[in-house]
Write an enzyme that holds these catalytic residues in place. Sequence first.
Site, PDB file in Angstrom:
ATOM      1  N   ILE A 106      -5.584 -10.473  -4.019  1.00  0.00           N
ATOM      2  CA  ILE A 106      -4.753  -9.411  -4.584  1.00  0.00           C
ATOM      3  C   ILE A 106      -4.032  -9.920  -5.829  1.00  0.00           C
ATOM      4  CG2 ILE A 106      -4.385  -8.225  -2.378  1.00  0.00           C
ATOM      5  CD1 ILE A 106      -1.454  -9.322  -2.511  1.00  0.00           C
ATOM      6  N   ASP A 107      -3.942 -11.250  -5.986  1.00  0.00           N
ATOM      7  CA  ASP A 107      -3.163 -11.827  -7.092  1.00  0.00           C
ATOM      8  C   ASP A 107      -3.816 -11.610  -8.466  1.00  0.00           C
ATOM      9  OD1 ASP A 107      -1.612 -12.704  -5.036  1.00  0.00           O
ATOM     10  OD2 ASP A 107      -1.784 -14.841  -5.477  1.00  0.00           O
TER      11      ASP A 107
ATOM     12  N   ARG B  99      -0.983  -6.528   1.281  1.00  0.00           N
ATOM     13  CA  ARG B  99      -2.380  -6.839   1.591  1.00  0.00           C
ATOM     14  C   ARG B  99      -2.950  -5.918   2.668  1.00  0.00           C
ATOM     15  NH1 ARG B  99      -2.214 -13.224   1.908  1.00  0.00           N
ATOM     16  NH2 ARG B  99      -2.901 -12.819   4.030  1.00  0.00           N
TER      17      ARG B  99
END
Length: 342
Positions: A126-127, A275
């Site tokens: 997700i980063d 997440r």
Amino acid sequence: MKTAILTGGGDCPGLNAVIRAVVRRVLAEGHEAIGYRRGWAGVLEGDSVELGRKDIAGLLPRGGTILLSSRTNPYADGADGTQVVRKQLEADGVDALVVIGGEDTLGVAARLAADGLGVVGVPKTIDNDLPGTDRTFGFDTAVQIATDAIDRLHTTAESHDRIIIVEVMGRHAGWIACAAGLAGGADLILVPERPFEIDTVCAHLRSRHETGRSFSIVVTSEGATPAGGGLVTQTGATDAFGHARLGGIGFWLEGEIAQRTGYDARAVILGHVQRGGTPTATDRILATRLGLQAADAVLSGHFGVMAALHGTEVTTVPLARALETPRLLDPDLYADAEVFFG
Ligand code: F6P
């Protein structure tokens, strides 16, 4: 031909969409698919499941990963990971392995590919900081979740004349903080790429209050650091790859801001909420396209690569690219966000 799939590292909305796409493509070509459970742990323990058409039904909108995940490292403590993985793949009759993961999981995959195993990667975090691809799936969903949270925190911050510090994920890079801060109208955004002076942060909040605004929203990446200081963490714990467990800079900021300015401050750590749950349409499409690309690489015997997005095109790049330095926040995007600070 039998293709195995595994998901490793932190989970991410869209993992199931990748699994579905890989399986659909290889089955359509008359091949078989299996999944190893809990990332590399499933390979080390010989824990696999068949992946047929009915096993992947309904997966597209589903968060998490049906294959489960772990941060197991086959090379931990000097182990000969390649030998163990090779033996297990042979025992299971696996010809190709699709590895869906981030820097650590793909690092293992690259090492296996360099040792001659038939491995294809799919970048995941997700980063949004993996090198070699312009975008990772899961990022769009995380940004939407963080933006929704910022919208809600705005109204309560205003009701109470408060500074609310929203801590979002982002270990090396401030993509989530910057994108969600821009979308949510943050008054200040702190990112790992720009160590901050706490005096400057407080001066900024004071000057905003002097213009008549009695509340502020500060968005910070979990990996943001005070200039000259290190990462702020709550536990000091590390994972199997030696990474510190992050989370805590928000509380540190809450204390410093309250003490230095006298303003009422509260920190909110969004954490794993970012997440969880169903992926956005954008992430479902990206995950599907990357999964199809990985399956095509397998079907054509094109190993040692990972699927990647370049501009609007899905392509493949050498798997070793996943080992390069993280893809940091675009300074132009941060400059755009800065216009709205204060
Ligand atoms: O690598 C992605 C990430 O979301 C980081 O931003 C975060 O520090 C980490 O995962 C946390 O993962 P976990 O708590 O699952 O170990």
